[in-house]
Design a protein around this motif. Structure first.
Motif: not given
Length: 206
Positions: A37-57
């Motif tokens: 997912x991180x590779x697909x959206x081109x964002x860092x883990x921190x940027x994504x986890x700011x919105x969603x704690x994990x894949x299930x979310x």
């Protein structure tokens, strides 16, 4: 430090959901990692986890949004006066939903994602609750439509509203499954087939 606008936050969340949906549609939920997912959206883990704690979310958010799109399309059609008959309504709504490229996906890919979401509800209680809520809302929409059909004098009064609701939801689900499995399921074919079935006359006995 300048405050981040709500518009920017919404756009970033949209970017994550759309990218994740593409990954899930290609490889399935369990074949997709957060790194994918991180590779697909081109964002860092921190940027994504700011919105969603994990894949299930992320999966839960996509599930809620996708079911909401389908439910909303039916609710909008149900507000039409007079309401379209089931053959025209189903063809109109499903054709529009699948052609709308939700999450930036082509229609068959989107249909496949929906089928995956339905399957995932069998193992995930949170997703199952979202599906149950959506299903209950859809049954309510169709019950309202049945009342409108009765008022227009085009549906017998002895047909239980919930029976019609469940049958038409099953028809919609079947249409989406066919599109996911085989592709090229045209709304006009659905409309013509339903119209033909609705016009059948029962043979009198005795």
């Amino acid at each position: 430090m300048a405050r981040v606008s709500q518009e920017h936050l919404d756009a970033r969340r949209r970017q994550i959901l759309d990218g994740a949906a593409r990954c899930f549609a290609r490889n399935g939920f369990h074949g997709t990692s957060m790194q994918d997912v991180l590779k697909e959206v081109g964002l860092s883990a921190g940027a994504v986890y700011r919105y969603f704690p994990g894949k299930d979310d992320i999966i839960a958010a996509i599930t809620e949004e996708t079911f909401g799109v389908i439910r909303g399309a039916f609710e909008e059609a149900a507000r039409m006066t007079p309401p379209p008959t089931p053959d025209a309504l189903l063809a109109r709504v499903l054709g529009g939903v699948l052609a709308g490229q939700v999450h930036g996906l082509e229609r068959r890919t989107f249909a496949a994602l929906v089928v995956q979401l339905w399957s995932e509800t069998l193992r995930d209680r949170r997703l199952a609750a979202l599906l149950d809520d959506g299903y209950a809302a859809m049954r309510g929409v169709w019950a309202h439509l049945v009342d409108a059909y009765r008022s227009a004098g085009i549906l017998a009064s002895d047909v239980p509203s919930d029976h019609v609701a469940r049958t038409m939801i099953a028809t919609a689900q079947g249409f989406i499954v066919q599109e996911a499995l085989f592709g090229d399921v045209r709304p006009d074919v659905l409309e013509g087939g339903l119209r033909g079935l609705m016009a059948m006359k029962t043979q009198k006995t005795g």
